[in-house]
Design an enzyme around this catalytic site. Structure first.
Site, short mmCIF file in Angstrom:
data_model
loop_
_atom_site.label_atom_id
_atom_site.label_comp_id
_atom_site.label_asym_id
_atom_site.label_seq_id
_atom_site.Cartn_x
_atom_site.Cartn_y
_atom_site.Cartn_z
N CYS A 1 -17.57 -1.65 64.72
CA CYS A 1 -18.57 -0.94 65.54
C CYS A 1 -19.91 -1.65 65.64
CB CYS A 1 -18.78 0.46 64.99
SG CYS A 1 -19.64 0.49 63.38
N LYS B 1 19.32 -10.14 32.75
CA LYS B 1 18.83 -8.77 32.92
C LYS B 1 18.70 -8.49 34.42
CE LYS B 1 15.21 -5.48 31.72
NZ LYS B 1 15.07 -5.02 33.12
N LYS C 1 11.34 -10.48 29.33
CA LYS C 1 11.07 -10.47 30.76
C LYS C 1 10.52 -11.81 31.25
CE LYS C 1 11.21 -7.15 33.01
NZ LYS C 1 10.32 -5.97 33.08
N CYS D 1 -20.59 -4.56 60.94
CA CYS D 1 -19.22 -4.04 60.88
C CYS D 1 -18.39 -4.68 61.99
CB CYS D 1 -19.22 -2.52 61.04
SG CYS D 1 -17.57 -1.81 61.23
N ASP E 1 17.99 -6.43 37.73
CA ASP E 1 17.05 -5.38 38.10
C ASP E 1 17.74 -4.42 39.06
OD1 ASP E 1 14.79 -3.86 38.41
OD2 ASP E 1 13.82 -5.22 39.83
N CYS F 1 -17.59 4.99 64.02
CA CYS F 1 -16.95 3.67 63.92
C CYS F 1 -15.49 3.82 64.32
CB CYS F 1 -17.05 3.14 62.50
SG CYS F 1 -16.14 1.61 62.21
N GLU G 1 22.21 -12.24 27.82
CA GLU G 1 22.80 -11.88 29.11
C GLU G 1 21.70 -11.81 30.17
OE1 GLU G 1 24.56 -8.08 28.45
OE2 GLU G 1 25.64 -8.72 26.64
N TYR H 1 27.99 -4.01 30.90
CA TYR H 1 27.62 -4.81 29.73
C TYR H 1 27.77 -4.04 28.42
CZ TYR H 1 23.37 -2.31 31.10
OH TYR H 1 22.48 -1.34 31.50
N ARG I 1 20.96 7.25 35.42
CA ARG I 1 20.43 7.36 34.06
C ARG I 1 19.70 8.68 33.86
NH1 ARG I 1 15.58 5.93 31.37
NH2 ARG I 1 15.95 5.38 29.19
N CYS J 1 -19.48 0.33 55.75
CA CYS J 1 -20.01 0.62 57.08
C CYS J 1 -20.48 2.07 57.09
CB CYS J 1 -18.95 0.41 58.15
SG CYS J 1 -19.44 1.03 59.78
N TYR K 1 44.22 -8.98 54.70
CA TYR K 1 43.82 -7.83 53.88
C TYR K 1 44.02 -6.54 54.67
CZ TYR K 1 40.82 -4.70 51.15
OH TYR K 1 40.34 -3.64 50.41
N ASP K 2 43.61 -6.56 55.93
CA ASP K 2 43.73 -5.36 56.77
C ASP K 2 45.19 -4.93 56.92
OD1 ASP K 2 41.02 -5.29 57.09
OD2 ASP K 2 41.03 -6.31 59.04
N GLU L 1 24.77 -1.59 35.70
CA GLU L 1 23.74 -1.56 36.74
C GLU L 1 24.43 -1.59 38.10
OE1 GLU L 1 20.22 -1.78 36.13
OE2 GLU L 1 20.76 -1.47 34.04
N LEU M 1 15.49 -0.40 27.01
CA LEU M 1 15.24 -1.53 26.13
C LEU M 1 13.75 -1.78 25.99
CD1 LEU M 1 17.87 -4.10 27.45
CD2 LEU M 1 17.99 -2.83 25.31
N LYS N 1 21.05 -9.53 22.45
CA LYS N 1 21.71 -8.50 21.66
C LYS N 1 22.33 -9.11 20.41
CE LYS N 1 23.12 -5.95 25.83
NZ LYS N 1 24.27 -5.49 26.64
N ASP O 1 40.61 -11.82 56.17
CA ASP O 1 40.33 -10.41 56.42
C ASP O 1 41.49 -9.73 57.14
OD1 ASP O 1 37.91 -10.76 55.25
OD2 ASP O 1 36.73 -10.74 57.10
#
Length: 665
Positions: free
Chosen positions: A413, A117, A316, A410, A119, A432, A115, A228, A138, A426, A38-39, A176, A85, A292, A35
């Site tokens: 109460c 999928k 799915k 109950c 979420d 109550c 591929e 994709y 979308r 109740c 990189y900095d 995605e 899809l 696909k 890091d």
């Protein structure tokens, strides 16, 4: 003093190195430098750009940080429609898809690409001559929201394609945006600690972050993107889906997860099973695979439906389930008096969410599943959201507790519980404590009396300390009473006191809804308010008169009559009136939507879901939760869910927010 040409050469070199290390760190999880190293590179680039402001470009890594907030999200048309899809779950549906695709492509040996999928939030990202131009959600598939300002802060997304000098013209990418599960958990922990509501899923969190007007929080997360598909990449360069994925990687774009080429259904089935069994090992939520047709040239032969391509399909996974132990079963008393068994669980993670309680629905459901305290059970998040106990997992040799029985009294109460089939109730109403607490929250809710600050914790303290024994007591509370509550100071106590006193003149339907009368929701409250005009007229109405109101059934009419006939309730209503609560006749907005059924999906810019529902119902329409053949209109906001797809299937009229406003006007 350095020569400007030397600085320009060094700036370009640093940009390429930093972009490469961003890709290694955020996409490939294979950093090559520390890091601190990189900095140092980043600081050198910043210094050179400060000394040479004419050399600063929009795709420089330094321009990701500190992006300016926008005042609102603009709409942007997609380069190509962002189709969804078709989703299937059965083996037969997949074999049918493979056979049909091969038949219509005229190639009985056609191969497919499988591929993961992911979420995530569907996005379109556009590059011109290799440089990032914009990104969008979308939306309604044709038009989305411009989220370029937040996408620039996503380190995994390159601002310049790797071989940009050789990449001419426009490339529109489909992908995605996702939040890794560890980042999701960290983000939710922070939100809960500061009192904010947690996100329900990583997808919702990603959508919330990218749709923020201020991109600063995006920079603090490890939001990921994966691509994709693309428009603008010559088919001669990538004649197949397999070659297209390789081409995207060559351009420096993230393509997450392994894909496989499938020559048969068995290949696809094996890949589906492998990902299903290992989905918990991924940093990202995966809910299936996408199959696909590999040859891109055959896609035109198969074409598209109104909302989905015919050359691709989503297979799915079953809903996530997990096993845990029932530590106890308690009975919860709801606002309307419904008494429901609830399982308290040994905490278990289900789909990235820690679940410690789950619904058991009713006592007959408990008996049917034979669930007892101490049992090992499988917990399922229905729709990947609501936790419920799906079934008991037998444990041979383990002694079990006695079967669960419904209590006679109950738990809050002590009133004798009334039974109606599998349901328990109740009858004590506002006498109550459990119901009173829930009724106070309901009474002050936004769709009812709209008393800001009257939440669950406040209601709980008011009941526990004996300050409120019924809703009319709210109007007797002093600022001093409220100052004594935990979490309150003078200013917040004064604010709640004023909110209570200021909400006395409300439309009659809001008061009727706020009273928590059994079977009376917003629609029934509005119909009753229209029919009787005043609270006094409804209080004195006979059951037969109430039953005559259109849309009010006999069961509701009897419930309304019983509520107003109860001495305790009449006393509370009298005290409300004495305190100055004065319900007003509702303003008639006409009957332009009479008989029309609406479904709402996505986030609306100018209305909450409750406000949009109220506008529809005031005009005689009604709102339902799901799309069917009886639905007349689906109102679509940003990031709509599956209801939009259902609307396409049912060929239901779809309204965007502007069209919805015109209809109301």
């Amino acid at each position: 003093m350095s020569d400007i040409s030397d600085d320009a050469e060094r700036i370009e070199e640093l940009r390429e190195r930093i972009n490469r290390h961003d890709r290694l760190y955020y996409v490939e999880n294979a950093p090559e430098i520390s890091d601190s190293e990189y900095d140092e590179l980043f600081k050198e680039l910043q210094k050179l750009e400060q000394d040479n402001p004419d050399l600063v470009t929009s795709d420089s890594p330094t321009q990701r940080v500190g992006a300016e907030p926008v005042s609102e999200l603009d709409k942007v048309d997609h380069v190509a429609p962002m189709l969804s899809l078709d989703a299937v779950h059965s083996v037969q549906e997949i074999t049918d898809f493979i056979e049909r695709a091969r038949d219509e492509a005229g190639d009985t040996d056609a191969t497919f690409v499988a591929e993961p999928k992911f979420d995530g939030l569907s996005i379109e990202v556009v590059y011109d001559d290799g440089r990032f131009v914009r990104g969008a959600t979308r939306g309604n598939a044709e038009t989305g929201e411009d989220i370029s300002h937040t996408l620039r802060a996503v380190r995994a997304l390159p601002m310049r394609l790797v071989d940009a000098p050789d990449t001419e013209g426009q490339i529109a990418l489909r992908g995605e945006a996702m939040l890794p599960v560890p980042s999701f958990q960290k983000l939710n922990r922070t939100r809960v600690e500061r009192g904010d509501a947690p996100f329900t899923t990583p997808r919702n969190a990603a959508a919330g972050l990218l749709r923020r007007l201020d991109p600063s929080q995006v920079e603090e997360t490890r939001l990921a993107v994966t691509f994709y598909d693309a428009t603008g990449i010559d088919i001669d360069t990538a004649a197949t889906q397999w070659a297209l994925l390789d081409r995207l990687r060559d351009l420096g774009l993230p393509v997450l997860g392994d894909s496989v080429r499938c020559g048969s259904f068995e290949d696809a089935k094996e890949f589906h099973g492998t990902l299903r069994d290992s989905r918990d090992d991924f940093d990202y939520e995966i809910d299936g695979i996408v199959l696909k047709l590999d040859a891109r040239g055959d896609r035109d032969a198969l074409g598209t439906r109104s909302r989905s391509p015919r050359w691709a399909i989503a297979w799915k996974f079953p809903p996530r389930t997990e096993e845990t132990r029932i530590a106890d079963i308690v009975f919860s008393v709801g606002r309307t008096g419904a008494v429901t068994p609830v399982a308290l669980l040994d905490p278990v993670e289900v789909g990235g969410v820690t679940v410690a309680r789950a619904t058991l629905h009713n006592i007959e459901d408990v008996h049917r599943k034979d669930i007892r305290v101490g049992d090992t059970v499988r917990v399922e998040r229905a729709g990947d959201v609501i936790p419920e106990v799906a079934e008991r997992v037998p444990q041979p040799g383990v002694e079990r507790a006695d079967p669960l029985e419904m209590p006679d009294r109950c738990p809050s109460c002590g009133a004798k519980i009334e039974r109606s089939g599998p349901h328990a109730h109740c009858p004590a109403g506002i006498a109550c404590p459990a119901q009173l607490q829930a009724r106070l929250v309901h009474y002050g809710a936004r769709g009812a009396m709209d008393i800001e600050g009257l939440g669950e914790k406040t209601a709980e303290q008011l009941v526990e300390r004996g300050l409120v024994e019924d809703i009319a007591d709210l109007y007797d509370l002093s600022v001093a009473n409220l100052e004594d509550l935990d979490g309150f100071a003078h200013q917040s106590a004064q604010k709640l006191h004023d909110a209570i006193q200021d909400r006395k003149q409300v439309p009659l339907d809001r008061l009727l809804g706020a009273l928590g009368i059994r079977h009376v929701g917003a629609d029934a409250a509005r119909r009753l308010a229209r029919a009787f005009g005043t609270l006094e007229a409804l209080r004195e109405a006979a059951t037969r008169d109430i039953d005559r109101v259109a849309g009010i059934g006999t069961e509701t009419a009897e419930s309304v009559r019983a509520f107003f006939a109860e001495d305790r309730n009449r006393e509370v209503l009298d005290r409300l009136c004495q305190a100055g609560v004065s319900p007003q006749p509702i303003k008639d907005a006409g009957s332009s939507l009479e008989g029309k059924t609406f479904v709402l999906t996505g986030s609306l810019k100018n209305w909450t879901r409750e406000e949009a529902t109220e506008e529809i119902e005031r005009r005689g329409g009604r709102v339902t939760s799901s799309v069917s053949s009886e639905t007349d209109y689906v109102v679509v906001g940003t990031d709509p869910g599956s209801k939009l797809e259902d609307a396409h299937d049912e060929e239901t009229d779809i309204l965007d927010e502007d069209a919805f406003r015109e209809m109301l006007d």
